[in-house]
Design a protein around this motif. Structure first.
Motif, short mmCIF file in Angstrom:
data_model
loop_
_atom_site.label_atom_id
_atom_site.label_comp_id
_atom_site.label_asym_id
_atom_site.label_seq_id
_atom_site.Cartn_x
_atom_site.Cartn_y
_atom_site.Cartn_z
N PHE A 1 -1.94 2.79 -9.71
CA PHE A 1 -3.17 2.01 -9.72
C PHE A 1 -3.08 0.90 -10.75
CE2 PHE A 1 -5.99 4.25 -6.94
CZ PHE A 1 -5.56 5.57 -6.96
N LYS B 1 0.83 -1.21 0.00
CA LYS B 1 0.00 0.00 0.00
C LYS B 1 0.86 1.26 0.00
CE LYS B 1 -4.31 -1.60 2.10
NZ LYS B 1 -4.08 -3.01 1.77
N ARG C 1 -9.44 7.38 -2.23
CA ARG C 1 -8.60 7.10 -3.39
C ARG C 1 -9.17 5.99 -4.29
NH1 ARG C 1 -2.71 6.21 -1.34
NH2 ARG C 1 -3.18 4.03 -1.67
N GLN C 2 -10.19 5.28 -3.84
CA GLN C 2 -10.75 4.19 -4.63
C GLN C 2 -11.51 4.73 -5.82
OE1 GLN C 2 -10.39 0.72 -4.08
NE2 GLN C 2 -11.26 0.68 -6.13
N MET C 3 -11.21 4.23 -7.01
CA MET C 3 -11.90 4.66 -8.23
C MET C 3 -13.21 3.89 -8.37
SD MET C 3 -10.01 6.91 -9.90
CE MET C 3 -10.29 6.77 -11.65
N VAL D 1 1.17 7.86 -7.07
CA VAL D 1 0.29 6.78 -6.65
C VAL D 1 0.05 5.90 -7.87
CG1 VAL D 1 -1.96 6.11 -5.74
CG2 VAL D 1 -0.83 8.17 -4.88
N PHE E 1 -10.65 -1.12 -10.36
CA PHE E 1 -9.37 -0.62 -9.87
C PHE E 1 -9.00 -1.23 -8.52
CE2 PHE E 1 -8.13 2.79 -12.72
CZ PHE E 1 -9.29 2.97 -13.46
N GLY E 2 -7.69 -1.39 -8.34
CA GLY E 2 -7.17 -1.71 -7.03
C GLY E 2 -7.11 -0.47 -6.16
N PRO E 3 -6.72 -0.61 -4.88
CA PRO E 3 -6.72 0.52 -3.95
C PRO E 3 -5.54 1.46 -4.13
CG PRO E 3 -5.94 -1.46 -2.86
CD PRO E 3 -6.38 -1.89 -4.22
N GLY E 4 -4.57 1.09 -4.96
CA GLY E 4 -3.44 1.97 -5.21
C GLY E 4 -2.25 1.70 -4.29
N THR E 5 -1.07 2.06 -4.80
CA THR E 5 0.18 2.01 -4.02
C THR E 5 0.79 3.40 -4.05
OG1 THR E 5 0.67 -0.31 -4.53
CG2 THR E 5 2.52 1.10 -3.91
N ARG E 6 1.02 3.95 -2.84
CA ARG E 6 1.67 5.26 -2.78
C ARG E 6 3.17 5.05 -2.68
NH1 ARG E 6 0.18 10.37 -1.86
NH2 ARG E 6 -1.94 9.78 -1.29
#
Lengths: 113, 115
Positions: free
Chosen positions: A90, A9, B43-45, A88, A104-109
């Motif tokens: 995605f 994450k 941040r969730q799309m 970030v 989409f996934g939750p993202g990596t910062r």
């Protein structure tokens, strides 16, 4: 279904280090994507894949590499990290049908110092 | 190459009022899809609404509707009866039907909802 999962994450890298961002989807989607989102900006396509073994460059591929050995996994490799890669990230997937909706996934910062 | 332009970096609306977010795009293709995604602070799309280019009828999802003008390459999002939970960044996106790898997003519009 977990949908699209990304690990880690958060991550801080030093300049010149390398790392792999992991992405897995459990929806049997053919299409997978990697985007980066800089602060206050939209998503820029880095790489995409239309199926296992097939990948192609997006708008901003420099400094990144991908592979797609299975339908489920689409890792993004950063070689020789630079501060410009602070963003970030995605991962997304799509069946290609159902109107091409991307999940989409939750993202990596990622921060590169 | 496709481009997607959102000319309004920020918009605000009073709760229960209506707001319209603008999007224009440029493509030489005739078969494509357009989307509006919402990105809250988490941040969730999240997909809000989609439009198939070959359909003339404008898409509607509850309080969200679009005005799709194919000849003008315009795709605006109307949010009716705005709620506090609508506050988010909204992205317009394009995808080419024949090669779904050709995915392009706009730079987004930040929507503030005032109580």
């Amino acid at each position: 279904n977990a949908g699209v999962t990304q690990t880690p994450k958060f991550r801080i890298l030093k300049i010149g280090q390398s790392m792999t961002l992991q992405c897995t989807q459990d929806m049997n989607h053919n299409y997978m994507y990697w985007y980066r989102q800089d602060p206050g900006m939209g998503l820029k396509l880095i790489y995409y894949s239309v199926g296992a073994g097939i990948t192609d460059k997006g708008e901003v591929p420099n400094g990144y590499n991908v592979s797609r050995s299975t339908t489920e996994d689409f890792p993004l490799r950063l070689e020789l990290a630079a501060p410009s890669q602070t963003s970030v990230y995605f991962c997304a997937s799509s069946s290609g049908g159902s109107g091409y909706e991307q999940f989409f996934g939750p993202g990596t910062r990622l921060t590169v110092l | 190459a496709q481009t997607v332009t959102q000319s309004q970096p920020e918009m605000s609306v009073q709760e229960a009022e209506t707001v319209t977010l603008s999007c224009t795009y440029d493509t030489s293709e005739s078969d494509y899809y357009l989307f509006w995604y919402k990105q809250p602070p988490s941040r969730q799309m999240i997909l809000v609404i989609r439009q198939e280019a070959y359909k003339q009828q404008n898409a509607t999802e509850n309080r969200f509707s679009v005005n799709f003008q194919k000849a003008a390459k315009s795709f605006s999002l109307k949010i009716s009866d705005s709620q506090l939970g609508d506050a988010a960044m909204y992205f317009c996106a394009y995808i080419y039907s024949t090669n779904a790898g050709k995915s392009t997003f706009g730079d987004g519009t930040t929507l503030t909802v005032k109580p």
